[in-house]
Design an enzyme around this catalytic site. Structure first.
Site, PDB file in Angstrom:
ATOM      1  N   HIS A 167      52.532  75.973  30.760  1.00 31.53           N
ATOM      2  CA  HIS A 167      51.529  75.416  29.861  1.00 31.53           C
ATOM      3  C   HIS A 167      51.989  74.140  29.189  1.00 31.53           C
ATOM      4  O   HIS A 167      51.354  73.087  29.324  1.00 31.53           O
ATOM      5  CB  HIS A 167      51.121  76.428  28.791  1.00 31.53           C
ATOM      6  CG  HIS A 167      50.073  75.889  27.858  1.00 31.53           C
ATOM      7  ND1 HIS A 167      50.375  75.318  26.642  1.00 31.53           N
ATOM      8  CD2 HIS A 167      48.722  75.789  27.999  1.00 31.53           C
ATOM      9  CE1 HIS A 167      49.266  74.892  26.064  1.00 31.53           C
ATOM     10  NE2 HIS A 167      48.241  75.171  26.859  1.00 31.53           N
TER      11      HIS A 167
ATOM     12  N   HIS B 196      42.912  83.974  31.272  1.00 30.39           N
ATOM     13  CA  HIS B 196      43.586  82.818  30.689  1.00 30.39           C
ATOM     14  C   HIS B 196      45.105  82.956  30.807  1.00 30.39           C
ATOM     15  O   HIS B 196      45.704  83.839  30.200  1.00 30.39           O
ATOM     16  CB  HIS B 196      43.187  82.694  29.218  1.00 30.39           C
ATOM     17  CG  HIS B 196      43.689  81.474  28.548  1.00 30.39           C
ATOM     18  ND1 HIS B 196      44.403  81.495  27.379  1.00 30.39           N
ATOM     19  CD2 HIS B 196      43.585  80.161  28.888  1.00 30.39           C
ATOM     20  CE1 HIS B 196      44.717  80.264  27.012  1.00 30.39           C
ATOM     21  NE2 HIS B 196      44.222  79.441  27.925  1.00 30.39           N
TER      22      HIS B 196
END
Length: 258
Positions: free
Chosen positions: A55, A13
């Site tokens: 992100h 991740h």
């Protein structure tokens, strides 16, 4: 009879995000060095149509910038410090381009790419780059916006797409929620159903497998999470703790992590 080893895809991740600044080349390199063969990352389009890995929609975390990525030129973004927040040793880490990632790893790994742009032009740019680097079959696109994923399938059906599902509203209940999400996967049509680990059970996984869908457990960062993912027979999961996964893979000898 000895159980046949089952291949479970382990996805880093935002890279090895517990060991290096997230969504940087350093984090991706560390993940691959640990044996992980798939990374998750997020992609935005800048003001001048460059594809950057980050992100949030806004700059400022985890970097020293400010403002929306969409209205910021890449010439400004490429100078930002994306590593010193993590440790002094990473002070020179930068926000990479998606092309930097493809150029570094090519077809040697798989990519879970969360699409953060919102235009047809953005999708065309991402798809064009994937084709150029011959990684079409290596990519799973995800997004909280189903419209983006449907358009990707229209543009190029070879791409795998993954849909996020969240906790069912109280009025719906688990049984109806599971029935509806399985139906939605077929309607879209999508390839991978992403769920928080606490929503996953064997009945749901079996129903999705019957429809030909894969099941993804999100953010498995504890031993309990990972063991539940194994017990319910999920196909893949994301984690921030690759060192934990390596330790558990030795314990679960009948499970082959890939």
């Amino acid at each position: 009879m000895k159980r046949v080893a089952r291949a479970i895809k382990v996805i880093a991740h935002r890279g090895a995000s517990s060991l290096a600044p997230e969504n940087t080349l350093c984090a991706f390199v560390k993940a691959v060095a640990l044996g992980c063969k798939a990374i998750e990352l997020d992609v935005h389009e800048t003001e001048d149509q460059q594809l950057v890995v980050h992100h949030d929609y806004r700059l400022g975390y985890p970097d020293n910038g400010e403002g929306l990525i969409r209205i910021t030129p890449y010439s400004d973004i490429k100078e930002l410090d994306a590593g010193s927040w993590f440790s002094p040793q990473h002070i020179n880490e930068r926000i990479p381009l998606l092309e930097d990632v493809f150029a570094k790893f090519g077809t040697t790994i798989d990519y879970e790419i969360e699409l953060k742009g919102s235009t047809v032009g953005f999708l065309k740019s991402v798809i064009k780059l994937a084709v150029e680097y011959d990684v079409v079959r290596r990519i799973e696109f995800t997004s909280p916006h189903t419209a983006l994923l449907c358009r990707v399938k229209q543009m190029d059906s070879r791409f795998k797409i993954g849909v996020f599902f969240n906790t069912y509203p109280q009025w719906m209940g688990n049984k109806l929620g599971e029935m509806l999400t399985v139906d939605y996967m077929e309607l879209i049509p999508a390839d991978v159903a992403h769920y928080p680990i606490n929503m996953i059970n064997k009945r749901l996984v079996a129903s999705l497998h019957e429809r030909g869908c894969l099941v993804h457990a999100a953010d498995c960062n504890t031993q309990d999470d990972i063991e539940l993912m194994i017990q319910t027979e999920c196909d893949q999961f994301t984690t921030n703790d690759l060192l934990l996964v390596k330790r558990l893979s030795e314990k679960h000898s009948d499970i082959k992590f890939i």
